[in-house]
Motif scaffolding. Structure first.
Motif, mmCIF file in Angstrom:
data_model
loop_
_atom_site.group_PDB
_atom_site.id
_atom_site.type_symbol
_atom_site.label_atom_id
_atom_site.label_comp_id
_atom_site.label_asym_id
_atom_site.label_seq_id
_atom_site.Cartn_x
_atom_site.Cartn_y
_atom_site.Cartn_z
ATOM 1 N N ARG A 1 0.809 -1.221 0.000
ATOM 2 C CA ARG A 1 0.000 0.000 0.000
ATOM 3 C C ARG A 1 0.842 1.271 0.000
ATOM 4 O O ARG A 1 0.522 2.218 -0.705
ATOM 5 C CB ARG A 1 -0.930 0.001 1.214
ATOM 6 N N ILE A 2 1.885 1.292 0.804
ATOM 7 C CA ILE A 2 2.639 2.543 0.934
ATOM 8 C C ILE A 2 3.859 2.620 0.021
ATOM 9 O O ILE A 2 4.376 3.706 -0.197
ATOM 10 C CB ILE A 2 3.062 2.809 2.398
ATOM 11 N N ALA A 3 4.303 1.485 -0.506
ATOM 12 C CA ALA A 3 5.516 1.485 -1.327
ATOM 13 C C ALA A 3 5.309 0.852 -2.694
ATOM 14 O O ALA A 3 6.257 0.743 -3.471
ATOM 15 C CB ALA A 3 6.643 0.765 -0.584
ATOM 16 N N GLY A 4 4.097 0.409 -2.986
ATOM 17 C CA GLY A 4 3.815 -0.166 -4.301
ATOM 18 C C GLY A 4 4.425 -1.532 -4.533
ATOM 19 O O GLY A 4 4.583 -1.954 -5.676
ATOM 20 N N MET A 5 4.765 -2.239 -3.479
ATOM 21 C CA MET A 5 5.341 -3.583 -3.617
ATOM 22 C C MET A 5 4.227 -4.602 -3.783
ATOM 23 O O MET A 5 3.066 -4.311 -3.511
ATOM 24 C CB MET A 5 6.204 -3.888 -2.399
ATOM 25 N N GLU B 1 -5.121 5.869 0.081
ATOM 26 C CA GLU B 1 -6.433 5.251 -0.109
ATOM 27 C C GLU B 1 -6.246 3.826 -0.614
ATOM 28 O O GLU B 1 -5.396 3.566 -1.451
ATOM 29 C CB GLU B 1 -7.235 6.066 -1.131
ATOM 30 N N TRP B 2 -7.049 2.902 -0.096
ATOM 31 C CA TRP B 2 -6.999 1.505 -0.509
ATOM 32 C C TRP B 2 -8.354 0.867 -0.268
ATOM 33 O O TRP B 2 -9.180 1.401 0.462
ATOM 34 C CB TRP B 2 -5.898 0.755 0.247
ATOM 35 N N SER C 1 -10.466 -7.154 3.854
ATOM 36 C CA SER C 1 -11.325 -7.739 4.889
ATOM 37 C C SER C 1 -12.778 -7.300 4.761
ATOM 38 O O SER C 1 -13.688 -8.103 4.940
ATOM 39 C CB SER C 1 -10.820 -7.355 6.283
ATOM 40 N N THR C 2 -12.977 -6.008 4.477
ATOM 41 C CA THR C 2 -14.346 -5.470 4.466
ATOM 42 C C THR C 2 -14.850 -5.098 3.083
ATOM 43 O O THR C 2 -16.045 -4.903 2.905
ATOM 44 C CB THR C 2 -14.438 -4.214 5.356
ATOM 45 N N GLY C 3 -13.928 -4.962 2.126
ATOM 46 C CA GLY C 3 -14.308 -4.518 0.792
ATOM 47 C C GLY C 3 -14.553 -3.018 0.697
ATOM 48 O O GLY C 3 -14.890 -2.504 -0.356
ATOM 49 N N GLU C 4 -14.379 -2.315 1.816
ATOM 50 C CA GLU C 4 -14.604 -0.874 1.854
ATOM 51 C C GLU C 4 -13.365 -0.107 1.384
ATOM 52 O O GLU C 4 -12.239 -0.537 1.608
ATOM 53 C CB GLU C 4 -14.914 -0.419 3.282
ATOM 54 N N VAL C 5 -13.611 1.040 0.759
ATOM 55 C CA VAL C 5 -12.526 1.946 0.436
ATOM 56 C C VAL C 5 -12.173 2.701 1.711
ATOM 57 O O VAL C 5 -13.059 3.233 2.389
ATOM 58 C CB VAL C 5 -12.919 2.922 -0.694
ATOM 59 N N ARG C 6 -10.908 2.686 2.046
ATOM 60 C CA ARG C 6 -10.429 3.355 3.263
ATOM 61 C C ARG C 6 -9.439 4.432 2.872
ATOM 62 O O ARG C 6 -8.767 4.317 1.846
ATOM 63 C CB ARG C 6 -9.725 2.352 4.187
ATOM 64 N N ALA C 7 -9.277 5.428 3.708
ATOM 65 C CA ALA C 7 -8.278 6.473 3.504
ATOM 66 C C ALA C 7 -7.781 6.942 4.863
ATOM 67 O O ALA C 7 -8.573 7.113 5.790
ATOM 68 C CB ALA C 7 -8.862 7.633 2.725
ATOM 69 N N MET C 8 -6.479 7.097 4.957
ATOM 70 C CA MET C 8 -5.838 7.595 6.172
ATOM 71 C C MET C 8 -4.587 8.344 5.744
ATOM 72 O O MET C 8 -4.058 8.101 4.654
ATOM 73 C CB MET C 8 -5.443 6.450 7.108
#
Length: 171
Positions: free
Chosen positions: A61-65, A113-114, A118-125
């Motif tokens: 998520r944070i480094a594109g690996m 954003e990802w 687990s939930t299928g929800e779009v999250r952002a932090m």
């Protein structure tokens, strides 16, 4: 919140901790690593697998690996053997160190954003908060491993950051 230097320090701390855990795991032996010790993930190896999974997930998520090969439900069984875990852990620690070495504080700015597996929800932090969470997740679950090693009558690795060597090799 956090800086690139913070991330590099914790990437080194993570590698140092995992290097010590590898030695403790080999001294304990594979059968004892697999023994159910009533941890949140059951055994020491299952807990170590979950940490590995979390690191790979957050690095994706944070480094594109590449993301881990399994989902959350199978995170505790990500590797089958201690040898497989050793290899995957070494590779992931190397990737984490390389990410942290090249990181600039601006890279931690802004949202991440990802879609949660687990939930299928779009999250952002905030990206910085996600990086801090990754390091906190490692430390939290290594504490569980520490407790299981101690309960097994084994010496657990030194975890106090103040005793971390100032120079590598980290892996």
């Amino acid at each position: 919140m956090i800086t690139a230097e913070y991330c590099l320090t914790f990437a080194r701390y993570n590698a140092w901790q995992n290097k010590q855990l590898k030695a403790a795991f080999h001294a304990l032996g594979e059968a004892e690593l697999r023994r159910d010790r009533n941890g949140f993930f059951g055994s020491i190896l299952e807990t170590a697998n979950h940490i590995l999974w979390g690191d790979q997930l957050w690095l994706s998520r944070i480094a594109g690996m590449p993301p881990p090969s399994v989902g959350m439900a199978d995170s505790a069984r990500m590797t089958e053997t201690l040898s497989d875990w050793d290899i995957a852990r070494f590779q992931t620690d190397g990737a984490l160190l390389e990410w942290a070495k090249g990181l600039r504080s601006i890279d931690l700015a802004g949202p991440l954003e990802w879609t949660s597996g687990s939930t299928g929800e779009v999250r952002a932090m905030p990206k910085a908060q996600c990086a801090a969470h990754m390091f906190n997740h490692q430390t939290h679950h290594r504490g569980q491993i520490h407790a299981m090693l101690t309960a097994a009558g084994r010496d657990a690795p030194v975890t106090d950051m103040i005793f971390m060597p100032s120079e590598g090799p980290w892996l």
